[in-house]
Design a protein around this motif. Sequence first.
Motif, PDB file in Angstrom:
ATOM      1  N   ILE A 130       0.981  -1.260  -0.028  1.00  0.00           N
ATOM      2  CA  ILE A 130       0.393  -0.419   0.130  1.00  0.00           C
ATOM      3  C   ILE A 130       0.869   1.261  -0.110  1.00  0.00           C
ATOM      4  O   ILE A 130       1.156   2.341  -0.911  1.00  0.00           O
ATOM      5  CB  ILE A 130      -1.212   0.223   1.302  1.00  0.00           C
ATOM      6  CG1 ILE A 130      -2.306  -0.854   1.121  1.00  0.00           C
ATOM      7  CG2 ILE A 130      -1.606   1.292   1.764  1.00  0.00           C
ATOM      8  CD1 ILE A 130      -2.971  -1.277   1.515  1.00  0.00           C
ATOM      9  N   ALA A 131       1.649   1.095   1.185  1.00  0.00           N
ATOM     10  CA  ALA A 131       3.364   2.224   0.775  1.00  0.00           C
ATOM     11  C   ALA A 131       3.452   2.237  -0.892  1.00  0.00           C
ATOM     12  O   ALA A 131       3.732   4.013  -1.369  1.00  0.00           O
ATOM     13  CB  ALA A 131       3.742   2.192   1.735  1.00  0.00           C
ATOM     14  N   GLU A 132       3.599   1.629  -1.396  1.00  0.00           N
ATOM     15  CA  GLU A 132       4.527   2.023  -2.807  1.00  0.00           C
ATOM     16  C   GLU A 132       3.153   2.120  -4.216  1.00  0.00           C
ATOM     17  O   GLU A 132       3.938   2.706  -4.837  1.00  0.00           O
ATOM     18  CB  GLU A 132       4.682   0.193  -3.221  1.00  0.00           C
ATOM     19  CG  GLU A 132       6.354  -0.229  -2.486  1.00  0.00           C
ATOM     20  CD  GLU A 132       6.405  -1.174  -2.492  1.00  0.00           C
ATOM     21  OE1 GLU A 132       6.415  -2.838  -3.615  1.00  0.00           O
ATOM     22  OE2 GLU A 132       8.079  -2.177  -2.467  1.00  0.00           O
ATOM     23  N   GLU A 133       2.056   1.735  -3.740  1.00  0.00           N
ATOM     24  CA  GLU A 133       1.270   2.433  -4.490  1.00  0.00           C
ATOM     25  C   GLU A 133       0.941   3.481  -4.186  1.00  0.00           C
ATOM     26  O   GLU A 133       0.217   4.800  -5.304  1.00  0.00           O
ATOM     27  CB  GLU A 133      -0.265   1.568  -4.658  1.00  0.00           C
ATOM     28  CG  GLU A 133      -0.598  -0.234  -4.801  1.00  0.00           C
ATOM     29  CD  GLU A 133      -1.435  -0.886  -4.934  1.00  0.00           C
ATOM     30  OE1 GLU A 133      -2.385  -0.662  -4.406  1.00  0.00           O
ATOM     31  OE2 GLU A 133      -0.969  -2.009  -4.820  1.00  0.00           O
ATOM     32  N   SER A 134       0.851   4.378  -3.195  1.00  0.00           N
ATOM     33  CA  SER A 134       0.489   5.704  -2.882  1.00  0.00           C
ATOM     34  C   SER A 134       1.656   6.416  -2.909  1.00  0.00           C
ATOM     35  O   SER A 134       1.144   7.042  -2.765  1.00  0.00           O
ATOM     36  CB  SER A 134      -0.697   5.293  -1.217  1.00  0.00           C
ATOM     37  OG  SER A 134       0.369   4.888  -0.429  1.00  0.00           O
ATOM     38  N   GLY A 135       2.781   5.835  -3.107  1.00  0.00           N
ATOM     39  CA  GLY A 135       3.520   6.855  -2.785  1.00  0.00           C
ATOM     40  C   GLY A 135       4.349   7.154  -1.575  1.00  0.00           C
ATOM     41  O   GLY A 135       5.710   7.647  -1.103  1.00  0.00           O
ATOM     42  N   LEU A 136       3.691   6.476  -0.439  1.00  0.00           N
ATOM     43  CA  LEU A 136       4.639   6.388   0.836  1.00  0.00           C
ATOM     44  C   LEU A 136       4.958   5.953   1.131  1.00  0.00           C
ATOM     45  O   LEU A 136       6.049   6.404   2.172  1.00  0.00           O
ATOM     46  CB  LEU A 136       3.493   6.454   2.036  1.00  0.00           C
ATOM     47  CG  LEU A 136       1.272   7.310   2.337  1.00  0.00           C
ATOM     48  CD1 LEU A 136       0.951   6.467   3.167  1.00  0.00           C
ATOM     49  CD2 LEU A 136       1.529   8.359   2.674  1.00  0.00           C
TER      50      LEU A 136
ATOM     51  N   VAL B  26      15.351  -1.437  -0.042  1.00  0.00           N
ATOM     52  CA  VAL B  26      15.233   0.217  -0.585  1.00  0.00           C
ATOM     53  C   VAL B  26      13.781  -0.171  -1.786  1.00  0.00           C
ATOM     54  O   VAL B  26      14.268  -1.732  -2.500  1.00  0.00           O
ATOM     55  CB  VAL B  26      16.514   0.674  -1.226  1.00  0.00           C
ATOM     56  CG1 VAL B  26      16.632   1.463  -1.938  1.00  0.00           C
ATOM     57  CG2 VAL B  26      17.207   1.131  -0.168  1.00  0.00           C
ATOM     58  N   SER B  27      12.906   0.157  -2.116  1.00  0.00           N
ATOM     59  CA  SER B  27      12.070  -0.024  -2.605  1.00  0.00           C
ATOM     60  C   SER B  27      12.099   0.171  -3.792  1.00  0.00           C
ATOM     61  O   SER B  27      12.678   1.665  -4.460  1.00  0.00           O
ATOM     62  CB  SER B  27      11.087   0.494  -2.815  1.00  0.00           C
ATOM     63  OG  SER B  27       9.848   0.988  -3.202  1.00  0.00           O
ATOM     64  N   PRO B  28      11.927  -0.227  -5.184  1.00  0.00           N
ATOM     65  CA  PRO B  28      11.642   0.397  -6.985  1.00  0.00           C
ATOM     66  C   PRO B  28      11.465   1.248  -7.209  1.00  0.00           C
ATOM     67  O   PRO B  28      11.858   2.043  -7.555  1.00  0.00           O
ATOM     68  CB  PRO B  28      10.995  -0.991  -7.465  1.00  0.00           C
ATOM     69  CG  PRO B  28      10.472  -2.000  -6.352  1.00  0.00           C
ATOM     70  CD  PRO B  28      10.714  -1.361  -5.352  1.00  0.00           C
ATOM     71  N   VAL B  29      10.490   2.034  -6.320  1.00  0.00           N
ATOM     72  CA  VAL B  29       9.958   3.841  -6.154  1.00  0.00           C
ATOM     73  C   VAL B  29      10.926   4.616  -5.371  1.00  0.00           C
ATOM     74  O   VAL B  29      11.342   4.982  -6.036  1.00  0.00           O
ATOM     75  CB  VAL B  29       8.458   3.676  -5.470  1.00  0.00           C
ATOM     76  CG1 VAL B  29       8.350   4.641  -5.594  1.00  0.00           C
ATOM     77  CG2 VAL B  29       7.926   2.976  -5.432  1.00  0.00           C
ATOM     78  N   GLN B  30      11.818   3.961  -4.544  1.00  0.00           N
ATOM     79  CA  GLN B  30      12.835   4.929  -3.719  1.00  0.00           C
ATOM     80  C   GLN B  30      14.168   5.071  -4.917  1.00  0.00           C
ATOM     81  O   GLN B  30      14.325   5.844  -5.095  1.00  0.00           O
ATOM     82  CB  GLN B  30      12.957   4.630  -2.616  1.00  0.00           C
ATOM     83  CG  GLN B  30      12.022   4.468  -1.653  1.00  0.00           C
ATOM     84  CD  GLN B  30      12.684   3.523  -0.182  1.00  0.00           C
ATOM     85  OE1 GLN B  30      12.584   2.809  -0.032  1.00  0.00           O
ATOM     86  NE2 GLN B  30      13.515   4.363   0.226  1.00  0.00           N
ATOM     87  N   LEU B  31      14.182   3.994  -5.496  1.00  0.00           N
ATOM     88  CA  LEU B  31      15.189   3.410  -6.502  1.00  0.00           C
ATOM     89  C   LEU B  31      15.171   4.521  -7.633  1.00  0.00           C
ATOM     90  O   LEU B  31      16.393   4.856  -8.702  1.00  0.00           O
ATOM     91  CB  LEU B  31      15.839   2.086  -6.657  1.00  0.00           C
ATOM     92  CG  LEU B  31      16.826   1.976  -7.025  1.00  0.00           C
ATOM     93  CD1 LEU B  31      18.309   1.747  -6.329  1.00  0.00           C
ATOM     94  CD2 LEU B  31      17.116   0.667  -7.953  1.00  0.00           C
ATOM     95  N   ALA B  32      14.398   4.725  -8.352  1.00  0.00           N
ATOM     96  CA  ALA B  32      13.774   5.345  -8.936  1.00  0.00           C
ATOM     97  C   ALA B  32      13.805   7.070  -9.471  1.00  0.00           C
ATOM     98  O   ALA B  32      13.517   7.886 -10.169  1.00  0.00           O
ATOM     99  CB  ALA B  32      12.524   4.848  -9.848  1.00  0.00           C
ATOM    100  N   ARG B  33      13.874   7.420  -7.779  1.00  0.00           N
ATOM    101  CA  ARG B  33      13.655   8.987  -7.738  1.00  0.00           C
ATOM    102  C   ARG B  33      14.489   9.764  -8.410  1.00  0.00           C
ATOM    103  O   ARG B  33      15.740   9.834  -7.408  1.00  0.00           O
ATOM    104  CB  ARG B  33      13.536   9.136  -6.001  1.00  0.00           C
ATOM    105  CG  ARG B  33      12.185   8.596  -5.956  1.00  0.00           C
ATOM    106  CD  ARG B  33      10.430   9.260  -5.732  1.00  0.00           C
ATOM    107  NE  ARG B  33      11.142  10.712  -4.743  1.00  0.00           N
ATOM    108  CZ  ARG B  33      10.147  11.845  -4.760  1.00  0.00           C
ATOM    109  NH1 ARG B  33       8.862  10.869  -4.905  1.00  0.00           N
ATOM    110  NH2 ARG B  33      10.620  12.606  -4.177  1.00  0.00           N
TER     111      ARG B  33
END
Length: 280
Positions: free
Chosen positions: A79-85, A119-126
Motif C-alpha cells: 500500500i505504501a508503494e502504490e500510494s507513494g508513501l 530500498v523499494s523500486p519506487v525509491q530507487l527510481a526517484r
Amino acid sequence: AKARGRARCISFEPAMRTAPLQALRLQTELRRALERDEIGLALQPVVDLPGRRLIGFEALARWAHPGRGSVPPAEFIPIAEESGLIVALGEMVLRKACALLRTWQPRLGATALTVSVNVSPVQLARPDLFELVDGVIAATGADVRRLKLEVTETALAQDLDIVSSRLDGLRQRGFRILIDDFGTGYSSLSRLHRLPFDGLKVDQSFVRPMLHDEDCRNIVRTVVALGHALGVDIVAEGVEDPETGRELARMGCTSAQGYHFGRPLSPADAGRLVERLSGG
Ligand code: C2E
Ligand code: CA
Ligand code: CA
Ligand code: CA
C-alpha cells in the motif's frame, strides 16, 4: 517427484488483494502513522557460516498500530508503494537505522558489523535519491561503509542506464548493494552482469524447503556457486533449523539469516547483542 518438487519451491508472495476501500483506509492510517512516528524498526541478526557469529542486522519496518497491534509489512508495504508513501516510509527507516548504527559505532571498533536497509523500486527510481541519502548520512553521522542497501530484482528491471547509475552512485558513497529475494524476480543474467552489486540474498522460498526438496537444494547450490564465481557475498534467508544451516555451510555459503539464528529484535535487544559482540 520432480514436478512435485518444483511446485513446492515455487516462489510464493502473499497475494495482496486488499479490497479498494480497505486499502484506502489503510493508506490514510499509514500516512497518519508516519506523522505520529508509529513506524519503528525490528532488527534481524545476520550471522556468518559456519561460525554463526553476528555480522550484522537487517532493518525491517514495523507498524505499531494503536488499534490493531502490530501490522505486518506484507500488509502495508504494498500500500505504501502504490500510494507513494513508501518514499517517506523508506526515508524514515533509513534514518532510524542510521541513527541506531550511529549510537553503536563507538563500540564497534574492529568488528565488521553492518546494518542493511530495504530500498523499494519506487525509491530507487526517484531523481532525488542521492540528495535523500546524503541528507540522512549527514544528519545522523552514520558510517556509510557499515550500511548495505537491499534492492529487489523488480527494482533492477527498470531502465538499465538509470538503475546502474543509481547503484554506482550509492557504491561511490560507500554503501554496499545486495540483491534481495534473488531468484524470484525477472532479471536475466546478462542484465545482472551489467549492474554493480556486492552480494546476493537467496530467497527463503528456496532455502526453507531445501533439505527435503532436491530442486530447491540445487538452486541454492547454484546461486552459492554463482556468487563465488562473481566474487560477491551470498546470504541465505529463511534458515529455520540447524540442519539447513549446516547444509548451507557445506555448500560454501558464508552467511545466513533466519529464525534459527535469530528473530527480528527490538532496537534495545539488538543493542544488547552488539554490546556482547564488542565485549562491553
Ligand atoms: P524481506 O526483505 O525478504 O525480509 C525478510 C522477511 O522474512 C522478514 O519479514 C523476516 O521477518 C522474515 N524472516 C526472516 N527469517 C525467517 C525465517 O526463518 N522464516 C520465515 N518464515 N520468515 C523469516 P517481514 O519483516 O514481515 O518483512 C516482509 C517484507 O516486507 C520484507 O521481506 C521486505 O520485502 C518488506 N519490508 C520490510 N521492511 C521494509 C522496509 O523498510 N522497506 C521496504 N521497501 N520493504 C520492507
Ligand atoms: Ca530484505
Ligand atoms: Ca529477502
Ligand atoms: Ca521477500
